[in-house]
Design a protein around this motif. Structure first.
Motif, PDB file in Angstrom:
ATOM      1  N   GLY A 165      68.579  38.260  38.406  1.00 53.26           N
ATOM      2  CA  GLY A 165      68.516  36.851  38.786  1.00 53.26           C
ATOM      3  C   GLY A 165      67.520  36.510  39.867  1.00 53.26           C
ATOM      4  N   GLY A 166      66.771  37.501  40.330  1.00 50.01           N
ATOM      5  CA  GLY A 166      65.759  37.229  41.340  1.00 50.01           C
ATOM      6  C   GLY A 166      64.537  36.563  40.743  1.00 50.01           C
ATOM      7  N   ARG A 167      63.703  36.020  41.602  1.00 52.81           N
ATOM      8  CA  ARG A 167      62.486  35.345  41.136  1.00 52.81           C
ATOM      9  C   ARG A 167      61.269  36.016  41.753  1.00 52.81           C
ATOM     10  N   ILE A 168      60.292  36.284  40.924  1.00 51.72           N
ATOM     11  CA  ILE A 168      59.002  36.810  41.380  1.00 51.72           C
ATOM     12  C   ILE A 168      57.907  36.092  40.591  1.00 51.72           C
ATOM     13  N   ASP A 169      56.982  35.472  41.308  1.00 53.22           N
ATOM     14  CA  ASP A 169      55.860  34.808  40.660  1.00 53.22           C
ATOM     15  C   ASP A 169      54.559  35.591  40.798  1.00 53.22           C
ATOM     16  N   TYR A 170      54.481  36.437  41.824  1.00 57.95           N
ATOM     17  CA  TYR A 170      53.254  37.190  42.062  1.00 57.95           C
ATOM     18  C   TYR A 170      53.557  38.363  42.985  1.00 57.95           C
TER      19      TYR A 170
ATOM     20  N   GLN B 254      53.499  38.613  32.659  1.00 56.29           N
ATOM     21  CA  GLN B 254      52.659  37.485  33.035  1.00 56.29           C
ATOM     22  C   GLN B 254      52.838  37.083  34.501  1.00 56.29           C
ATOM     23  N   LEU B 255      52.809  38.090  35.378  1.00 56.98           N
ATOM     24  CA  LEU B 255      52.851  37.857  36.821  1.00 56.98           C
ATOM     25  C   LEU B 255      51.491  38.212  37.417  1.00 56.98           C
TER      26      LEU B 255
ATOM     27  N   ARG C 210      39.714  41.185  37.575  1.00 61.81           N
ATOM     28  CA  ARG C 210      38.705  40.679  38.503  1.00 61.81           C
ATOM     29  C   ARG C 210      38.603  41.625  39.692  1.00 61.81           C
ATOM     30  N   MET C 211      37.379  41.960  40.059  1.00 60.50           N
ATOM     31  CA  MET C 211      37.130  42.784  41.239  1.00 60.50           C
ATOM     32  C   MET C 211      36.129  42.061  42.123  1.00 60.50           C
ATOM     33  N   GLN C 212      36.460  41.948  43.389  1.00 57.59           N
ATOM     34  CA  GLN C 212      35.600  41.195  44.303  1.00 57.59           C
ATOM     35  C   GLN C 212      35.403  41.972  45.601  1.00 57.59           C
TER      36      GLN C 212
ATOM     37  N   MET D 114      46.769  32.229  32.505  1.00 61.72           N
ATOM     38  CA  MET D 114      47.053  33.626  32.200  1.00 61.72           C
ATOM     39  C   MET D 114      47.073  34.437  33.494  1.00 61.72           C
ATOM     40  N   ALA D 115      48.039  35.313  33.609  1.00 58.22           N
ATOM     41  CA  ALA D 115      48.142  36.169  34.787  1.00 58.22           C
ATOM     42  C   ALA D 115      46.993  37.183  34.773  1.00 58.22           C
ATOM     43  N   GLU D 116      46.589  37.636  35.971  1.00 58.90           N
ATOM     44  CA  GLU D 116      45.486  38.586  36.085  1.00 58.90           C
ATOM     45  C   GLU D 116      45.768  39.614  37.174  1.00 58.90           C
TER      46      GLU D 116
END
Length: 217
Positions: free
Chosen positions: A77-82, A107-108, A136-138, A1-3
Motif C-alpha cells: 500500500g505504499g506509494r513510490i513515484d520515483y 514505469q517509475l 539519458r546520461m548527462q 514514459m519513465a526513464e
C-alpha cells in the motif's frame, strides 16, 4: 514514459546537491520518492552535500534488492513515484539492472548520480552498467577544477598526503579542504596531466619551493 537517468561528474562537481535538488523539485509537485545512497561521507543512511545539505536515505549494501524493495512497498500500500540513487558508482551491476527493470516494468523514474572512474582511472562496475543501460546520461555542467586551474577529470586518492594508485577500490574519504591538514585517506580532483604525474596540490607546492625542476616523467 519513465526513464533511467544518470548524472555524472568528478568529485566536487555537485552531484549530491543535484540529487537533493531533484528530490525537492519532485516532492514540491506532490510526488513521492525514495532516496538511496552508499558510502556517503557523512555516514550510513544519509545523503550529504558539501554545501551543508543533508537528508535521510536508505543505505545500499551489496545484498540490497531494489526490485524486491519497491515491489514490497507497493504491494503493502505504499506509494513510490520515483527513486533518487546517489553514489550509484558503488552499486553492483545487478542492482543497476534492477533499477532498469523498475523503470521498464513499473514505469517509475529513476535518477542516478555518481562518478565514473575510481582513483586508478578505472570504471566502477555500477557506473559502467549505468553507461550501458541509462536512457539519458548527462555530464554535470558545474566543472570541478584541478589545482592548476584546468578542468578536473580524474579523482586522486591520497594517503597521509601522498597520492596512491593501488589499493581497495572503495575507501570512504572526502575532498581535501584548503588550509586543513590532510586526512589519513582523502581525495583530490586533478586534470589528466597532473593525475598521470601524481602531482597533487601539496606536492606541486613542495616542488615549486625546491631547487629541482618539476618532474615530467
Amino acid at each position: 514514459m519513465a526513464e533511467l537517468h544518470f548524472y555524472t561528474g568528478t568529485m566536487d562537481s555537485g552531484k549530491s546537491t543535484l540529487a537533493l535538488q531533484t528530490n525537492h523539485n519532485h516532492a514540491a509537485r506532490g510526488r513521492v520518492g525514495r532516496i538511496f545512497t552508499s558510502h556517503d561521507r557523512a555516514g550510513q543512511a544519509t545523503i550529504s552535500s558539501r554545501l551543508g545539505l543533508f537528508h535521510d536515505a536508505e543505505e545500499v549494501v551489496d545484498e540490497f534488492d531494489f526490485w524486491q524493495f519497491v515491489v514490497t512497498t507497493l504491494t503493502q500500500g505504499g506509494r513510490i513515484d520515483y527513486l533518487i540513487c546517489d553514489e550509484a558508482q558503488f552499486y553492483t551491476a545487478l542492482q543497476i539492472e534492477q533499477l532498469a527493470k523498475i523503470v521498464d516494468e513499473l514505469q517509475l523514474d529513476v535518477f542516478c548520480f555518481g562518478i565514473l572512474t575510481d582513483f586508478r582511472t578505472r570504471l566502477f562496475p555500477g557506473a559502467a552498467r549505468l553507461v550501458e543501460l541509462a536512457d539519458r546520461m548527462q555530464v554535470l555542467q558545474v566543472e570541478a577544477l584541478c589545482w592548476c586551474g584546468k578542468r578536473a577529470t580524474h579523482n586522486a586518492r591520497t594517503e597521509d598526503g601522498v597520492m596512491v594508485t593501488e589499493g581497495d577500490q572503495v575507501v570512504v574519504g572526502d575532498v581535501e579542504q584548503t588550509g586543513q591538514p590532510p586526512a589519513e585517506v582523502a581525495y583530490e580532483v586533478l586534470c589528466r596531466q597532473h593525475h598521470r604525474r601524481k602531482l597533487t596540490a601539496a606536492r606541486a607546492k613542495a616542488v615549486s619551493m625546491a631547487p629541482e625542476p618539476l618532474p615530467f616523467g
